[in-house]
Design a protein around this motif. Structure first.
Motif, PDB file in Angstrom:
ATOM      1  N   VAL A   1      30.398   3.456 -16.427  1.00  0.00           N
ATOM      2  CA  VAL A   1      29.784   4.682 -16.590  1.00  0.00           C
ATOM      3  C   VAL A   1      30.631   5.790 -17.168  1.00  0.00           C
ATOM      4  O   VAL A   1      30.232   6.607 -17.858  1.00  0.00           O
ATOM      5  CB  VAL A   1      29.109   5.328 -14.894  1.00  0.00           C
ATOM      6  CG1 VAL A   1      28.955   6.682 -15.109  1.00  0.00           C
ATOM      7  CG2 VAL A   1      28.318   4.438 -14.471  1.00  0.00           C
ATOM      8  N   GLU A   2      31.984   5.759 -16.860  1.00  0.00           N
ATOM      9  CA  GLU A   2      32.903   6.602 -17.453  1.00  0.00           C
ATOM     10  C   GLU A   2      32.859   6.267 -19.116  1.00  0.00           C
ATOM     11  O   GLU A   2      33.135   7.311 -20.038  1.00  0.00           O
ATOM     12  CB  GLU A   2      34.213   6.435 -16.871  1.00  0.00           C
ATOM     13  CG  GLU A   2      35.331   7.570 -17.115  1.00  0.00           C
ATOM     14  CD  GLU A   2      34.961   8.841 -16.806  1.00  0.00           C
ATOM     15  OE1 GLU A   2      35.713   9.671 -17.453  1.00  0.00           O
ATOM     16  OE2 GLU A   2      34.096   9.189 -16.293  1.00  0.00           O
TER      17      GLU A   2
ATOM     18  N   ARG B   1      29.782   7.990 -20.565  1.00  0.00           N
ATOM     19  CA  ARG B   1      30.004   9.370 -20.380  1.00  0.00           C
ATOM     20  C   ARG B   1      30.882   9.868 -21.691  1.00  0.00           C
ATOM     21  O   ARG B   1      30.801  10.816 -22.308  1.00  0.00           O
ATOM     22  CB  ARG B   1      30.638   9.969 -18.920  1.00  0.00           C
ATOM     23  CG  ARG B   1      30.580  11.582 -19.135  1.00  0.00           C
ATOM     24  CD  ARG B   1      31.648  11.801 -17.758  1.00  0.00           C
ATOM     25  NE  ARG B   1      32.956  11.476 -17.961  1.00  0.00           N
ATOM     26  CZ  ARG B   1      33.814  12.050 -18.970  1.00  0.00           C
ATOM     27  NH1 ARG B   1      33.217  13.359 -19.182  1.00  0.00           N
ATOM     28  NH2 ARG B   1      35.081  11.920 -18.897  1.00  0.00           N
TER      29      ARG B   1
ATOM     30  N   ALA C   1      30.058  12.142 -25.088  1.00  0.00           N
ATOM     31  CA  ALA C   1      30.872  13.306 -25.342  1.00  0.00           C
ATOM     32  C   ALA C   1      31.367  13.305 -26.519  1.00  0.00           C
ATOM     33  O   ALA C   1      31.566  14.214 -27.354  1.00  0.00           O
ATOM     34  CB  ALA C   1      31.809  13.752 -24.291  1.00  0.00           C
TER      35      ALA C   1
ATOM     36  N   LEU D   1      21.322   7.570 -23.526  1.00  0.00           N
ATOM     37  CA  LEU D   1      21.989   7.679 -22.315  1.00  0.00           C
ATOM     38  C   LEU D   1      21.237   7.062 -20.939  1.00  0.00           C
ATOM     39  O   LEU D   1      22.168   6.277 -20.289  1.00  0.00           O
ATOM     40  CB  LEU D   1      22.378   9.492 -21.908  1.00  0.00           C
ATOM     41  CG  LEU D   1      23.209   9.530 -20.721  1.00  0.00           C
ATOM     42  CD1 LEU D   1      24.378   8.656 -20.554  1.00  0.00           C
ATOM     43  CD2 LEU D   1      23.393  10.898 -20.639  1.00  0.00           C
TER      44      LEU D   1
ATOM     45  N   LEU E   1      22.562   4.120 -18.855  1.00  0.00           N
ATOM     46  CA  LEU E   1      22.986   3.971 -17.423  1.00  0.00           C
ATOM     47  C   LEU E   1      22.011   3.011 -16.523  1.00  0.00           C
ATOM     48  O   LEU E   1      22.749   2.620 -15.568  1.00  0.00           O
ATOM     49  CB  LEU E   1      22.751   5.549 -17.015  1.00  0.00           C
ATOM     50  CG  LEU E   1      23.845   6.343 -17.577  1.00  0.00           C
ATOM     51  CD1 LEU E   1      23.577   7.675 -17.072  1.00  0.00           C
ATOM     52  CD2 LEU E   1      25.274   6.116 -17.299  1.00  0.00           C
TER      53      LEU E   1
ATOM     54  N   ASP F   1      33.262  19.595 -18.526  1.00  0.00           N
ATOM     55  CA  ASP F   1      32.665  18.250 -18.350  1.00  0.00           C
ATOM     56  C   ASP F   1      33.112  17.743 -16.852  1.00  0.00           C
ATOM     57  O   ASP F   1      32.758  16.599 -16.497  1.00  0.00           O
ATOM     58  CB  ASP F   1      33.327  17.318 -19.149  1.00  0.00           C
ATOM     59  CG  ASP F   1      34.918  17.081 -19.124  1.00  0.00           C
ATOM     60  OD1 ASP F   1      35.343  18.134 -18.608  1.00  0.00           O
ATOM     61  OD2 ASP F   1      35.325  16.234 -19.851  1.00  0.00           O
TER      62      ASP F   1
ATOM     63  N   THR G   1      27.199  19.728 -14.215  1.00  0.00           N
ATOM     64  CA  THR G   1      27.060  19.334 -15.535  1.00  0.00           C
ATOM     65  C   THR G   1      25.779  18.048 -15.341  1.00  0.00           C
ATOM     66  O   THR G   1      25.210  18.084 -16.468  1.00  0.00           O
ATOM     67  CB  THR G   1      27.992  18.638 -16.119  1.00  0.00           C
ATOM     68  OG1 THR G   1      28.592  17.659 -15.394  1.00  0.00           O
ATOM     69  CG2 THR G   1      29.244  19.648 -16.378  1.00  0.00           C
TER      70      THR G   1
ATOM     71  N   ARG H   1      26.571  15.081 -15.487  1.00  0.00           N
ATOM     72  CA  ARG H   1      26.998  13.813 -16.199  1.00  0.00           C
ATOM     73  C   ARG H   1      27.365  13.011 -15.258  1.00  0.00           C
ATOM     74  O   ARG H   1      28.090  13.219 -14.271  1.00  0.00           O
ATOM     75  CB  ARG H   1      28.104  14.069 -16.965  1.00  0.00           C
ATOM     76  CG  ARG H   1      27.769  15.110 -18.340  1.00  0.00           C
ATOM     77  CD  ARG H   1      29.036  15.388 -19.098  1.00  0.00           C
ATOM     78  NE  ARG H   1      28.618  16.007 -20.388  1.00  0.00           N
ATOM     79  CZ  ARG H   1      29.516  16.637 -21.230  1.00  0.00           C
ATOM     80  NH1 ARG H   1      30.823  16.397 -21.183  1.00  0.00           N
ATOM     81  NH2 ARG H   1      29.095  17.113 -22.426  1.00  0.00           N
TER      82      ARG H   1
ATOM     83  N   ALA I   1      31.408  12.015 -13.301  1.00  0.00           N
ATOM     84  CA  ALA I   1      32.321  13.235 -13.584  1.00  0.00           C
ATOM     85  C   ALA I   1      32.821  13.604 -12.233  1.00  0.00           C
ATOM     86  O   ALA I   1      32.198  13.487 -11.156  1.00  0.00           O
ATOM     87  CB  ALA I   1      31.617  14.294 -14.080  1.00  0.00           C
TER      88      ALA I   1
END
Length: 203
Positions: A35-36, A39, A43, A52, A56, A155, A177, A179, A182
Protein backbone atom coordinates in the motif's frame (compact mmCIF):
# COMPACT_ATOMS: atom_id res chain seq x y z
CA UNK A 1 11.37 -39.42 -17.51
CA UNK A 2 11.96 -35.77 -16.75
CA UNK A 3 9.58 -33.45 -18.54
CA UNK A 4 11.41 -30.86 -20.60
CA UNK A 5 10.06 -27.38 -21.07
CA UNK A 6 9.64 -26.51 -24.71
CA UNK A 7 10.40 -22.98 -25.91
CA UNK A 8 7.32 -20.83 -26.59
CA UNK A 9 5.99 -20.75 -30.15
CA UNK A 10 6.07 -17.43 -32.00
CA UNK A 11 3.40 -15.12 -30.57
CA UNK A 12 2.86 -17.33 -27.50
CA UNK A 13 3.59 -15.67 -24.09
CA UNK A 14 6.36 -17.28 -22.10
CA UNK A 15 5.36 -19.13 -18.96
CA UNK A 16 6.60 -17.11 -15.97
CA UNK A 17 9.15 -18.83 -13.78
CA UNK A 18 7.90 -19.85 -10.38
CA UNK A 19 9.01 -17.56 -7.59
CA UNK A 20 9.92 -19.35 -4.34
CA UNK A 21 7.50 -18.51 -1.57
CA UNK A 22 4.80 -17.08 -3.81
CA UNK A 23 2.17 -19.37 -2.26
CA UNK A 24 2.97 -18.21 1.29
CA UNK A 25 -0.01 -16.48 2.89
CA UNK A 26 0.38 -12.70 3.17
CA UNK A 27 0.01 -10.84 6.46
CA UNK A 28 -1.24 -7.30 7.13
CA UNK A 29 2.31 -5.93 7.32
CA UNK A 30 3.02 -7.35 3.84
CA UNK A 31 -0.09 -5.62 2.49
CA UNK A 32 0.72 -2.30 4.16
CA UNK A 33 4.19 -2.29 2.60
CA UNK A 34 2.63 -2.65 -0.85
CA UNK A 35 0.00 0.00 0.00
CA UNK A 36 2.86 2.39 0.81
CA UNK A 37 4.44 1.63 -2.58
CA UNK A 38 1.13 2.45 -4.26
CA UNK A 39 0.83 5.70 -2.28
CA UNK A 40 4.34 6.82 -3.21
CA UNK A 41 3.80 5.89 -6.88
CA UNK A 42 0.65 8.05 -7.01
CA UNK A 43 2.39 10.95 -5.24
CA UNK A 44 5.33 10.73 -7.70
CA UNK A 45 3.02 10.65 -10.71
CA UNK A 46 4.08 7.14 -11.72
CA UNK A 47 0.60 5.72 -11.18
CA UNK A 48 -2.48 7.58 -12.51
CA UNK A 49 -4.98 8.53 -9.85
CA UNK A 50 -7.79 6.70 -11.66
CA UNK A 51 -5.89 3.42 -11.17
CA UNK A 52 -5.56 3.87 -7.41
CA UNK A 53 -8.80 2.15 -6.38
CA UNK A 54 -8.17 -0.83 -8.62
CA UNK A 55 -4.64 -1.32 -7.28
CA UNK A 56 -5.73 -1.06 -3.67
CA UNK A 57 -8.56 -3.52 -4.24
CA UNK A 58 -6.09 -6.05 -5.61
CA UNK A 59 -3.72 -5.45 -2.68
CA UNK A 60 -6.35 -5.95 0.02
CA UNK A 61 -7.86 -8.97 -1.74
CA UNK A 62 -4.47 -10.68 -2.16
CA UNK A 63 -4.12 -13.80 -0.01
CA UNK A 64 -0.59 -14.86 -0.97
CA UNK A 65 2.75 -13.16 -1.50
CA UNK A 66 2.53 -14.09 -5.17
CA UNK A 67 -0.76 -12.21 -5.53
CA UNK A 68 0.76 -9.23 -3.74
CA UNK A 69 3.72 -9.22 -6.12
CA UNK A 70 1.25 -9.21 -9.01
CA UNK A 71 -0.67 -6.29 -7.46
CA UNK A 72 2.61 -4.36 -7.14
CA UNK A 73 3.70 -5.04 -10.72
CA UNK A 74 5.48 -2.05 -12.23
CA UNK A 75 5.87 -0.16 -8.95
CA UNK A 76 9.38 0.68 -7.75
CA UNK A 77 10.63 -0.65 -4.45
CA UNK A 78 10.74 1.93 -1.69
CA UNK A 79 14.05 3.45 -0.78
CA UNK A 80 14.81 4.60 2.77
CA UNK A 81 13.70 8.17 1.99
CA UNK A 82 10.29 6.95 0.78
CA UNK A 83 9.29 5.20 3.99
CA UNK A 84 7.49 7.48 6.43
CA UNK A 85 7.14 4.84 9.17
CA UNK A 86 10.54 3.37 10.05
CA UNK A 87 11.95 0.88 12.52
CA UNK A 88 14.50 3.26 14.04
CA UNK A 89 15.22 4.75 17.45
CA UNK A 90 13.42 8.10 17.97
CA UNK A 91 15.61 11.18 17.92
CA UNK A 92 14.02 12.70 21.03
CA UNK A 93 10.86 12.39 23.09
CA UNK A 94 10.65 15.75 24.88
CA UNK A 95 11.25 19.42 24.17
CA UNK A 96 11.21 22.36 26.59
CA UNK A 97 11.24 26.06 25.89
CA UNK A 98 11.70 27.79 29.29
CA UNK A 99 12.58 31.48 28.97
CA UNK A 100 13.98 30.41 25.62
CA UNK A 101 13.18 28.24 22.65
CA UNK A 102 13.50 24.79 21.10
CA UNK A 103 13.49 23.48 17.56
CA UNK A 104 13.08 20.02 16.04
CA UNK A 105 13.36 19.86 12.28
CA UNK A 106 15.12 18.14 9.43
CA UNK A 107 15.37 14.34 9.12
CA UNK A 108 14.49 13.40 12.69
CA UNK A 109 12.56 10.34 13.93
CA UNK A 110 9.38 11.16 15.86
CA UNK A 111 8.46 8.76 18.70
CA UNK A 112 4.92 7.41 19.20
CA UNK A 113 4.53 9.91 22.09
CA UNK A 114 6.18 13.33 22.05
CA UNK A 115 5.76 16.10 24.64
CA UNK A 116 6.50 19.80 24.05
CA UNK A 117 6.37 22.46 26.78
CA UNK A 118 6.65 26.20 26.13
CA UNK A 119 6.79 28.36 29.28
CA UNK A 120 7.67 32.01 28.80
CA UNK A 121 9.36 30.84 25.64
CA UNK A 122 8.64 29.23 22.30
CA UNK A 123 9.38 26.29 20.09
CA UNK A 124 8.92 24.79 16.65
CA UNK A 125 8.27 21.17 15.61
CA UNK A 126 8.74 20.63 11.89
CA UNK A 127 7.54 17.23 10.64
CA UNK A 128 7.93 17.87 6.92
CA UNK A 129 11.14 15.81 6.60
CA UNK A 130 10.57 13.62 9.65
CA UNK A 131 10.05 9.88 9.82
CA UNK A 132 7.77 8.22 12.35
CA UNK A 133 8.46 5.32 14.71
CA UNK A 134 4.77 4.29 14.70
CA UNK A 135 1.76 4.50 12.42
CA UNK A 136 0.05 6.84 14.93
CA UNK A 137 1.88 9.60 16.78
CA UNK A 138 0.51 11.65 19.67
CA UNK A 139 2.05 15.07 20.31
CA UNK A 140 1.20 16.62 23.68
CA UNK A 141 1.80 20.36 23.43
CA UNK A 142 1.45 22.69 26.42
CA UNK A 143 1.99 26.44 26.10
CA UNK A 144 1.97 28.57 29.27
CA UNK A 145 2.63 32.20 28.42
CA UNK A 146 4.51 30.88 25.43
CA UNK A 147 4.00 29.42 21.98
CA UNK A 148 4.63 26.30 19.93
CA UNK A 149 4.38 25.99 16.15
CA UNK A 150 3.88 22.56 14.57
CA UNK A 151 4.45 22.20 10.82
CA UNK A 152 3.00 19.10 9.15
CA UNK A 153 3.42 17.76 5.59
CA UNK A 154 0.49 17.37 3.22
CA UNK A 155 0.66 13.58 2.94
CA UNK A 156 -0.20 12.57 6.52
CA UNK A 157 -3.45 12.57 8.51
CA UNK A 158 -3.62 15.19 11.26
CA UNK A 159 -6.14 15.63 14.06
CA UNK A 160 -6.03 18.51 16.56
CA UNK A 161 -7.81 18.07 19.90
CA UNK A 162 -6.20 20.76 22.06
CA UNK A 163 -7.89 23.43 24.17
CA UNK A 164 -7.15 27.13 24.47
CA UNK A 165 -7.88 28.90 27.77
CA UNK A 166 -7.19 32.61 27.33
CA UNK A 167 -5.04 31.38 24.50
CA UNK A 168 -5.17 29.79 21.05
CA UNK A 169 -4.97 26.14 20.04
CA UNK A 170 -4.99 26.51 16.25
CA UNK A 171 -6.46 23.86 13.97
CA UNK A 172 -5.42 25.14 10.55
CA UNK A 173 -3.28 22.09 9.94
CA UNK A 174 -5.95 19.58 10.91
CA UNK A 175 -6.96 17.56 7.89
CA UNK A 176 -7.41 14.03 6.62
CA UNK A 177 -5.84 13.22 3.28
CA UNK A 178 -7.56 9.86 2.92
CA UNK A 179 -4.42 8.34 1.43
CA UNK A 180 -4.10 4.69 2.45
CA UNK A 181 -1.20 3.83 4.69
CA UNK A 182 -0.38 7.43 5.62
CA UNK A 183 0.83 8.03 9.18
CA UNK A 184 -1.56 9.74 11.58
CA UNK A 185 -0.62 12.53 13.97
CA UNK A 186 -2.82 13.62 16.88
CA UNK A 187 -2.00 16.98 18.49
CA UNK A 188 -3.52 17.60 21.90
CA UNK A 189 -2.80 19.66 24.97
CA UNK A 190 -3.41 23.12 26.41
CA UNK A 191 -2.64 26.73 25.56
CA UNK A 192 -2.94 28.99 28.62
CA UNK A 193 -2.20 32.64 27.86
CA UNK A 194 -0.24 31.27 24.92
CA UNK A 195 -0.62 29.53 21.57
CA UNK A 196 -0.16 26.16 19.95
CA UNK A 197 -0.59 26.43 16.18
CA UNK A 198 -0.56 23.47 13.78
CA UNK A 199 -0.19 24.38 10.12
CA UNK A 200 0.57 22.68 6.85
CA UNK A 201 3.85 23.05 5.04
CA UNK A 202 3.89 26.22 2.97
CA UNK A 203 3.77 25.55 -0.77
Amino acid sequence: MTEQTRPPRPGEPATPAAVPGQDVLACEDDRERVVERVRVAVADGRLPLDELDGRLTRVYEARTLGELRSAAHGLPELGPKDRLVVDRTPTSRFALGLFGGFRRDGAWVVPPRFTAWSMWGGGRLDLTEARFAAQETVIRAVALWGGTGIVVPDDIDVEVRGFGLFGVFGRRGAHRTGRPGAPRVVVKGLALFGAVVTKRKAN
